[in-house]
Design an enzyme around this catalytic site. Sequence first.
Site, PDB file in Angstrom:
ATOM      1  N   HIS A  19     -43.778 -37.466 -62.603  1.00  0.00           N
ATOM      2  CA  HIS A  19     -44.069 -38.640 -61.772  1.00  0.00           C
ATOM      3  C   HIS A  19     -44.687 -38.169 -60.449  1.00  0.00           C
ATOM      4  O   HIS A  19     -44.110 -37.346 -59.739  1.00  0.00           O
ATOM      5  CB  HIS A  19     -42.749 -39.380 -61.541  1.00  0.00           C
ATOM      6  CG  HIS A  19     -42.870 -40.670 -60.806  1.00  0.00           C
ATOM      7  ND1 HIS A  19     -43.124 -41.871 -61.434  1.00  0.00           N
ATOM      8  CD2 HIS A  19     -42.744 -40.966 -59.490  1.00  0.00           C
ATOM      9  CE1 HIS A  19     -43.137 -42.852 -60.544  1.00  0.00           C
ATOM     10  NE2 HIS A  19     -42.910 -42.323 -59.346  1.00  0.00           N
TER      11      HIS A  19
ATOM     12  N   SER B 237     -39.772 -36.645 -60.181  1.00  0.00           N
ATOM     13  CA  SER B 237     -40.759 -36.993 -59.150  1.00  0.00           C
ATOM     14  C   SER B 237     -40.993 -35.792 -58.252  1.00  0.00           C
ATOM     15  O   SER B 237     -40.089 -35.338 -57.540  1.00  0.00           O
ATOM     16  CB  SER B 237     -40.233 -38.155 -58.307  1.00  0.00           C
ATOM     17  OG  SER B 237     -40.980 -38.230 -57.105  1.00  0.00           O
TER      18      SER B 237
ATOM     19  N   ASP C 131     -37.028 -46.394 -60.475  1.00  0.00           N
ATOM     20  CA  ASP C 131     -37.468 -45.356 -59.547  1.00  0.00           C
ATOM     21  C   ASP C 131     -36.784 -45.562 -58.201  1.00  0.00           C
ATOM     22  O   ASP C 131     -36.964 -46.600 -57.567  1.00  0.00           O
ATOM     23  CB  ASP C 131     -38.995 -45.460 -59.414  1.00  0.00           C
ATOM     24  CG  ASP C 131     -39.600 -44.404 -58.504  1.00  0.00           C
ATOM     25  OD1 ASP C 131     -38.877 -43.494 -58.067  1.00  0.00           O
ATOM     26  OD2 ASP C 131     -40.816 -44.504 -58.237  1.00  0.00           O
TER      27      ASP C 131
ATOM     28  N   HIS D  83     -47.983 -42.952 -59.551  1.00  0.00           N
ATOM     29  CA  HIS D  83     -47.431 -44.166 -58.931  1.00  0.00           C
ATOM     30  C   HIS D  83     -48.214 -44.421 -57.648  1.00  0.00           C
ATOM     31  O   HIS D  83     -48.034 -43.713 -56.654  1.00  0.00           O
ATOM     32  CB  HIS D  83     -45.933 -43.927 -58.667  1.00  0.00           C
ATOM     33  CG  HIS D  83     -45.242 -45.062 -57.991  1.00  0.00           C
ATOM     34  ND1 HIS D  83     -43.937 -44.969 -57.539  1.00  0.00           N
ATOM     35  CD2 HIS D  83     -45.648 -46.323 -57.688  1.00  0.00           C
ATOM     36  CE1 HIS D  83     -43.584 -46.119 -56.996  1.00  0.00           C
ATOM     37  NE2 HIS D  83     -44.599 -46.948 -57.068  1.00  0.00           N
TER      38      HIS D  83
ATOM     39  N   MET E  42     -48.868 -46.100 -54.467  1.00  0.00           N
ATOM     40  CA  MET E  42     -48.326 -46.927 -53.386  1.00  0.00           C
ATOM     41  C   MET E  42     -49.395 -46.992 -52.308  1.00  0.00           C
ATOM     42  O   MET E  42     -49.251 -46.434 -51.211  1.00  0.00           O
ATOM     43  CB  MET E  42     -47.018 -46.313 -52.864  1.00  0.00           C
ATOM     44  CG  MET E  42     -45.864 -46.490 -53.833  1.00  0.00           C
ATOM     45  SD  MET E  42     -44.476 -45.395 -53.482  1.00  0.00           S
ATOM     46  CE  MET E  42     -44.997 -43.933 -54.383  1.00  0.00           C
TER      47      MET E  42
ATOM     48  N   MET F 155     -38.626 -50.967 -58.998  1.00  0.00           N
ATOM     49  CA  MET F 155     -38.204 -50.095 -57.893  1.00  0.00           C
ATOM     50  C   MET F 155     -36.736 -50.361 -57.561  1.00  0.00           C
ATOM     51  O   MET F 155     -36.333 -51.519 -57.396  1.00  0.00           O
ATOM     52  CB  MET F 155     -39.049 -50.355 -56.635  1.00  0.00           C
ATOM     53  CG  MET F 155     -40.500 -49.909 -56.705  1.00  0.00           C
ATOM     54  SD  MET F 155     -40.739 -48.171 -57.135  1.00  0.00           S
ATOM     55  CE  MET F 155     -39.940 -47.334 -55.764  1.00  0.00           C
TER      56      MET F 155
ATOM     57  N   ASP G  59     -46.112 -39.388 -56.812  1.00  0.00           N
ATOM     58  CA  ASP G  59     -46.075 -40.496 -55.858  1.00  0.00           C
ATOM     59  C   ASP G  59     -47.219 -40.385 -54.854  1.00  0.00           C
ATOM     60  O   ASP G  59     -47.264 -39.443 -54.064  1.00  0.00           O
ATOM     61  CB  ASP G  59     -44.741 -40.474 -55.101  1.00  0.00           C
ATOM     62  CG  ASP G  59     -43.591 -40.938 -55.976  1.00  0.00           C
ATOM     63  OD1 ASP G  59     -43.679 -42.042 -56.529  1.00  0.00           O
ATOM     64  OD2 ASP G  59     -42.603 -40.180 -56.113  1.00  0.00           O
TER      65      ASP G  59
ATOM     66  N   MET H 255     -49.014 -42.058 -51.631  1.00  0.00           N
ATOM     67  CA  MET H 255     -48.733 -42.990 -50.522  1.00  0.00           C
ATOM     68  C   MET H 255     -49.830 -42.869 -49.469  1.00  0.00           C
ATOM     69  O   MET H 255     -50.261 -41.759 -49.158  1.00  0.00           O
ATOM     70  CB  MET H 255     -47.389 -42.629 -49.879  1.00  0.00           C
ATOM     71  CG  MET H 255     -46.228 -42.600 -50.850  1.00  0.00           C
ATOM     72  SD  MET H 255     -44.723 -42.056 -50.013  1.00  0.00           S
ATOM     73  CE  MET H 255     -43.557 -42.101 -51.365  1.00  0.00           C
TER      74      MET H 255
HETATM   75  C1  DX5 Z   1     -40.218 -43.722 -53.601  1.00  0.00           C
HETATM   76  C2  DX5 Z   1     -40.901 -43.031 -54.750  1.00  0.00           C
HETATM   77  C3  DX5 Z   1     -39.989 -42.325 -55.667  1.00  0.00           C
HETATM   78  C4  DX5 Z   1     -39.243 -41.173 -55.038  1.00  0.00           C
HETATM   79  C5  DX5 Z   1     -37.886 -41.151 -55.658  1.00  0.00           C
HETATM   80  O1  DX5 Z   1     -41.153 -44.463 -52.906  1.00  0.00           O
HETATM   81  O2  DX5 Z   1     -41.626 -43.975 -55.536  1.00  0.00           O
HETATM   82  O3  DX5 Z   1     -40.637 -41.900 -56.857  1.00  0.00           O
HETATM   83  O4  DX5 Z   1     -39.846 -39.935 -55.240  1.00  0.00           O
HETATM   84  O5  DX5 Z   1     -37.135 -40.205 -55.003  1.00  0.00           O
HETATM   85  P1  DX5 Z   1     -35.561 -40.138 -55.115  1.00  0.00           P
HETATM   86  O6  DX5 Z   1     -35.252 -39.866 -56.566  1.00  0.00           O
HETATM   87  O7  DX5 Z   1     -35.213 -39.019 -54.216  1.00  0.00           O
HETATM   88  O8  DX5 Z   1     -35.041 -41.472 -54.687  1.00  0.00           O
HETATM   89 ZN    ZN Z   2     -42.383 -43.288 -57.511  1.00  0.00          ZN
END
Ligand code: DX5
Ligand code: ZN
Length: 224
Positions: free
Chosen positions: A39, A14, A181, A72, A74, A143, A41, A43
Site C-alpha cells: 500500500h 503501508s 486503513d 492510495h 489522498m 478509512m 500512500d 499525500m
Molecule cells: C493514513 C494512510 C494509511 C496509513 C496507515 O492516511 O492512508 O495508509 O499509512 O498507517 P497506520 O497503520 O500506522 O495507521
Molecule cells: Zn492509505
Amino acid sequence: MTQATNRTIKLAPSILAADFSRLGAQVQEADRAGAERIHVDVMDGHFVPNISMGPLVLKAIRPLTKLPLEVHLMISEPDRYLEDFARAGADSLLVHYEGDFHLHRTIHAIKDLGKKSGVVINPATAACVIEEIVADVDLVLVMTVNPGFGGQKFIRNTLGKIGRVREMIDKMKPGCDLEVDGGIDTTSAPLAVKAGADVLVAGSSIFHDQRGVAAAMAALRATF
Ligand code: DX5
Ligand code: ZN
C-alpha cells in the site's frame, strides 16, 4: 493469506511507516513475509495536511517486488495524476469520494489505463454514497482514521459502516475487495475482519514492531 470464516484475509503493509532510508529492503521484507500487496500512500498537502511521496518513489520500488502496488491517492484533482502513477508501476489506483466531483469519470479513466480501481470513504462519509459506483470498482476502502497521518487510533465508530459496505458488496458486487486503513493492529484487526473487511492496510503495527516485519505480520494474522 489467512482464512477467516469463509473469507480470505489479505494484508497490505503501508510503506508510509517504513524506514525510508532502506525502503527497498523494507518492501522486500514484507514481500518475503507473505504480504498480498503493498500500500503506497500519496499525500499532497492540500487534500490532506501532510505531504508524502509521488510517482518517483513508486517507480523506484516497482522492480523490487512482484506484489501488486496499490496507490492510495489522498490528493486533490486525482485525474491529473492517474497516468503518471500508472506509468510508474501502480497496479491499482484508489481515489477518495470526498476529493472528486466526477468520481464516475475518474473510475473509468483508471479502467481505461488498464488498472484496477477503488473508491475510498472517510470516517464521516456514509456508506450509501458508494451505492451508484460500487458495481464499477474492484475495491472499496473504508478509512478507519482520518487520512493524512500514520500512527493514529482506530475509530471504532466505523465498524458499523464496514458491515453496511459488506452487505452492499455482497448484494451488488460480490468479489469486490473491502479494505480498511488506519490504526490496524492486533486489537482492531479482528474487529474489522468480524465486521466484514477482507483486506487490512497496516503501517505502524508492521514497520514499527521491534521484532521485525515478519513477526509483526504473523502476530496480526494470529488475531483473525
Ligand atoms: C493514513 C494512510 C494509511 C496509513 C496507515 O492516511 O492512508 O495508509 O499509512 O498507517 P497506520 O497503520 O500506522 O495507521
Ligand atoms: Zn492509505
